[in-house]
Enzyme design. Structure first.
Site, mmCIF file in Angstrom:
data_model
loop_
_atom_site.group_PDB
_atom_site.id
_atom_site.type_symbol
_atom_site.label_atom_id
_atom_site.label_comp_id
_atom_site.label_asym_id
_atom_site.label_seq_id
_atom_site.Cartn_x
_atom_site.Cartn_y
_atom_site.Cartn_z
ATOM 1 N N SER A 231 -19.538 -37.965 45.260
ATOM 2 C CA SER A 231 -20.313 -38.789 46.050
ATOM 3 C C SER A 231 -21.680 -38.331 46.420
ATOM 4 O O SER A 231 -21.946 -37.157 45.901
ATOM 5 C CB SER A 231 -19.503 -38.702 47.296
ATOM 6 O OG SER A 231 -19.588 -37.241 47.907
ATOM 7 N N GLU A 252 -24.168 -37.290 38.858
ATOM 8 C CA GLU A 252 -23.755 -38.927 38.836
ATOM 9 C C GLU A 252 -23.080 -39.166 39.993
ATOM 10 O O GLU A 252 -21.950 -38.650 40.293
ATOM 11 C CB GLU A 252 -22.756 -38.825 37.581
ATOM 12 C CG GLU A 252 -23.769 -38.739 36.242
ATOM 13 C CD GLU A 252 -24.713 -39.644 36.135
ATOM 14 O OE1 GLU A 252 -24.721 -40.738 36.808
ATOM 15 O OE2 GLU A 252 -25.471 -39.413 35.231
ATOM 16 N N GLY A 254 -22.594 -41.765 43.962
ATOM 17 C CA GLY A 254 -22.172 -43.137 44.388
ATOM 18 C C GLY A 254 -22.959 -44.152 43.997
ATOM 19 O O GLY A 254 -23.762 -44.267 43.276
ATOM 20 N N GLU A 380 -21.013 -47.755 50.606
ATOM 21 C CA GLU A 380 -20.175 -47.596 49.713
ATOM 22 C C GLU A 380 -18.815 -47.560 50.043
ATOM 23 O O GLU A 380 -18.364 -46.652 50.906
ATOM 24 C CB GLU A 380 -20.444 -46.511 48.792
ATOM 25 C CG GLU A 380 -19.321 -46.612 47.441
ATOM 26 C CD GLU A 380 -19.724 -45.250 46.836
ATOM 27 O OE1 GLU A 380 -19.549 -44.185 47.003
ATOM 28 O OE2 GLU A 380 -19.355 -45.415 45.408
ATOM 29 N N PHE A 382 -15.753 -47.809 48.510
ATOM 30 C CA PHE A 382 -14.804 -47.167 47.402
ATOM 31 C C PHE A 382 -13.256 -47.772 47.717
ATOM 32 O O PHE A 382 -12.397 -46.867 47.806
ATOM 33 C CB PHE A 382 -14.653 -45.638 47.687
ATOM 34 C CG PHE A 382 -14.780 -45.061 46.024
ATOM 35 C CD1 PHE A 382 -15.616 -45.308 45.115
ATOM 36 C CD2 PHE A 382 -13.855 -44.105 45.916
ATOM 37 C CE1 PHE A 382 -15.627 -44.966 44.067
ATOM 38 C CE2 PHE A 382 -13.717 -43.462 44.493
ATOM 39 C CZ PHE A 382 -14.613 -43.911 43.613
HETATM 40 P P1 NAD Z 1 -16.510 -36.081 46.251
HETATM 41 O O1 NAD Z 1 -17.819 -35.989 46.150
HETATM 42 O O2 NAD Z 1 -15.707 -36.033 47.648
HETATM 43 O O3 NAD Z 1 -15.582 -34.997 45.116
HETATM 44 C C1 NAD Z 1 -16.117 -35.022 43.845
HETATM 45 C C2 NAD Z 1 -15.838 -33.658 43.433
HETATM 46 O O4 NAD Z 1 -16.789 -32.693 43.988
HETATM 47 C C3 NAD Z 1 -14.396 -32.832 43.886
HETATM 48 O O5 NAD Z 1 -13.960 -32.232 42.634
HETATM 49 C C4 NAD Z 1 -14.759 -32.208 45.052
HETATM 50 O O6 NAD Z 1 -13.764 -31.176 45.069
HETATM 51 C C5 NAD Z 1 -15.988 -31.689 44.637
HETATM 52 N N1 NAD Z 1 -16.632 -31.112 45.981
HETATM 53 C C6 NAD Z 1 -17.032 -31.872 47.036
HETATM 54 N N2 NAD Z 1 -17.945 -31.217 47.966
HETATM 55 C C7 NAD Z 1 -18.561 -30.514 46.910
HETATM 56 C C8 NAD Z 1 -19.759 -29.348 47.239
HETATM 57 N N3 NAD Z 1 -20.311 -29.473 48.366
HETATM 58 N N4 NAD Z 1 -19.868 -28.410 46.353
HETATM 59 C C9 NAD Z 1 -19.109 -28.466 45.189
HETATM 60 N N5 NAD Z 1 -18.022 -29.307 44.909
HETATM 61 C C10 NAD Z 1 -17.821 -30.299 45.831
HETATM 62 O O7 NAD Z 1 -16.100 -37.632 45.691
HETATM 63 P P2 NAD Z 1 -14.957 -38.337 45.918
HETATM 64 O O8 NAD Z 1 -15.176 -38.973 47.332
HETATM 65 O O9 NAD Z 1 -13.788 -37.640 45.761
HETATM 66 O O10 NAD Z 1 -15.374 -39.400 44.849
HETATM 67 C C11 NAD Z 1 -15.637 -40.901 45.054
HETATM 68 C C12 NAD Z 1 -17.147 -40.724 44.928
HETATM 69 O O11 NAD Z 1 -17.658 -40.302 43.487
HETATM 70 C C13 NAD Z 1 -17.648 -41.980 45.137
HETATM 71 O O12 NAD Z 1 -18.885 -41.775 45.876
HETATM 72 C C14 NAD Z 1 -18.151 -42.472 43.575
HETATM 73 O O13 NAD Z 1 -19.204 -43.600 43.650
HETATM 74 C C15 NAD Z 1 -18.648 -41.290 42.958
HETATM 75 N N6 NAD Z 1 -18.394 -41.450 41.641
HETATM 76 C C16 NAD Z 1 -19.672 -41.336 40.754
HETATM 77 C C17 NAD Z 1 -19.436 -41.692 39.512
HETATM 78 C C18 NAD Z 1 -20.725 -41.795 38.517
HETATM 79 O O14 NAD Z 1 -20.595 -41.516 37.402
HETATM 80 N N7 NAD Z 1 -21.871 -42.116 38.967
HETATM 81 C C19 NAD Z 1 -18.218 -41.705 38.633
HETATM 82 C C20 NAD Z 1 -17.180 -41.716 39.653
HETATM 83 C C21 NAD Z 1 -17.156 -41.437 40.943
#
Ligand code: NAD
Length: 485
Positions: A231, A252, A254, A380, A382
């Site tokens: 995200s 990469e 949201g 977003e 999701f």
């Molecule tokens: P998230 O950001 O909550 O988690 C993603 C990963 O990051 C997990 O492994 C989580 O444990 C880790 N994480 C969370 N906070 C962190 C921090 N402060 N430091 C280090 N690691 C941390 O994402 P989510 O909600 O689980 O996934 C959905 C999001 O991901 C959506 O916003 C989506 O658009 C985005 N996404 C982007 C892409 C891309 O290629 N641009 C692809 C897939 C998903």
């Protein structure tokens, strides 16, 4: 042979062997049923430190290995993804709530990522430079050392392997921290495939864990490059921490991608395109169509037909029934979706379809009468939600599409493709598809976004060389240089 023999890996992480992690254990839950599929180890900062240190120790021999050896491991890994497709697909369906078609796609792309990575290993690693001095001067690409990969749940396999495979092929070690909700698809399957393919122990570590483990990875002095997918708020935190530690972070993030439907579009085909863009994988894709911008002459019919399509889609357990949509990942995600939908209808948007759920099965939802302030349009979601907004002029459509803080993907539908391309040039985005919806991926294509969707780095092909190597300027004289003092 099964990749994940039951009992051998339960409650552990992967460090070249199955190992207990100091953050304890957690259940791996099947979102469709709430059943427990197994146990994962949970990483704490000490585990990250041990793995980063072991990875740094293992990496120099791997970097010095003949490039053919690294390529052969990656090629074999590609084959193994295909040979074990049924077992991997079963995990993708049950652990992550994928429908079988999405699981097929993930396995296919995972294999392609490995083959593309294998090809990187044999690329010329530098350029010979002109020089004013009597010396050889060249710029050579060298591995960065250890790459820290942090990946999300929603396309757990692809979003981890797209960094792991090229980083390894280019001579690096990897510490991977998958989302703790999808440790098998996002990590253990990859570890086992690469082990079977002949990757030496110590080069790949899989440490499922929460944000704290990710933070420890970003802070670790032996991990100079971070590849983060997730995200935008988490990506911002990772980017800030990486900046403090003066390390490179590929982010990469949201999206809230727009599908622009021009007045000349053929609604007979557009409706299935539009439904796919918003509802594929329950809308849990970064490129999901989050905003439908439709010419006013088509608007009413578009809303009615998209709503009818949404109502016709089957939602249920993809392991047990033939469905179009499976469950969302957990109750937190479902509640966030529902809160955005109800806040939108409270704010005046009209619910044309969906808006309800049972357990983790959220009905595909269509919202009409959307404005700038409609929460499910402005943010977003999701989730499987299609907010539809009308425009009068193409300038207005361009302004609306460009108004988002995000810039990941864009679709434009028109019978005049060249005109669509002209319009797309006016909208900031990392990816654009003319006459298609916004969700597309190929291992060879440069993937990534602009603005709040990422830092502008890309995955795929040449972009992986940029991401996972450093450039070292090197000179060499046949005798020692002399100086005036
Ligand atoms: P998230 O950001 O909550 O988690 C993603 C990963 O990051 C997990 O492994 C989580 O444990 C880790 N994480 C969370 N906070 C962190 C921090 N402060 N430091 C280090 N690691 C941390 O994402 P989510 O909600 O689980 O996934 C959905 C999001 O991901 C959506 O916003 C989506 O658009 C985005 N996404 C982007 C892409 C891309 O290629 N641009 C692809 C897939 C998903």
């Amino acid at each position: 042979m099964t990749l994940l023999e039951s009992g051998t890996w339960g409650g552990r992480g992967w460090t070249g062997r199955w190992e207990r992690l100091s953050g304890g254990e957690a259940d791996i839950t099947e979102p469709a049923t709430g059943g427990v599929l197994g146990r994962t180890g949970v990483a704490a900062a000490g585990d990250v430190d041990r793995s980063a240190t072991a990875a740094a120790a293992a990496q120099p021999d791997w970097a010095a290995a003949p490039f053919q050896r690294r390529a052969a491991v990656l090629r074999r890994a590609g084959d193994l993804f295909t040979e074990h497709a049924d077992e991997i697909k079963d995990w993708l369906v049950r652990e992550a709530g994928n429908i079988p078609g999405k699981a097929d796609f993930e396995v296919h792309v995972a294999a392609e990522e490995c083959y593309e990575a294998a090809a990187l290993a044999s690329r010329p690693p530098g350029v010979l430079l002109p020089t004013e001095e009597p010396r050889l001067s060249f710029a050579r690409r060298v591995p960065v050392g250890t790459v820290g990969v942090i990946s999300p749940f929603n396309a757990a396999l692809i979003l981890a392997i797209r960094s792991v495979a090229p980083a390894l092929a280019l001579g690096n070690a990897v510490v991977l921290k998958p989302d703790p909700r999808t440790p098998v698809c996002g990590g253990f399957v990859i570890a086992r495939v690469l082990e079977e393919a002949g990757l030496p122990a110590g080069l790949l570590h899989v440490l499922p864990g929460a944000a704290e483990a990710g933070q420890a990875l970003v802070a670790h002095p032996r991990v100079p490059v971070i590849s983060f997918t997730g995200s935008t708020p988490a990506g911002r935190a990772v980017g800030e921490a990486a900046g403090r530690h003066l390390k490179r972070a590929h982010l990469e993030l949201g999206g809230n991608s727009a599908l622009v439907v021009l007045a000349d579009a053929d609604l007979d085909t557009v409706i299935s395109t539009a439904a796919w863009g918003s509802f594929f994988h329950q809308g849990q894709i970064c490129m999901t169509t989050g905003r439908h911008l439709v010419h006013e002459s088509l608007y009413d019919e578009y809303v009615d037909r998209l709503a009818a399509k949404a109502d016709s889609l089957a939602v249920g357990d993809p392991a047990r029934e033939k469905v179009h949509l499976g469950p969302v990942i957990d109750s937190g995600q479902r509640d966030k979706i529902h809160q955005l939908v109800t806040a939108s209808t409270d704010g005046g948007a009209r619910l044309a379809a969906g808006g309800s759920y049972e357990d983790l099965f959220y009905r595909p939802t269509v919202l009409a009468g959307v404005t700038d302030d409609t929460p499910a349009y402005a943010n977003e979601v999701f989730g499987p939600v299609a907010p539809v907004r009308s425009f009068r002029t193409e300038d207005e459509a361009v302004a609306l599409a460009a108004a988002s803080e995000y810039g990941l993907s864009l679709g434009i539908v028109t019978r005049d493709a060249a005109h669509g391309l002209d319009l797309a040039a006016r909208i900031p985005t990392g990816i654009v598809h003319i006459n298609d919806q916004t969700v597309n991926d190929e291992a060879v294509a440069p993937f990534g976004g602009v603005a709040a969707s990422g830092t502008g780095s890309r995955f795929g092909g040449d972009a992986n060389v940029e991401a996972f190597t450093d450039v070292r300027w090197t000179t060499m004289r046949s005798t020692a240089a002399g100086y005036p003092f």
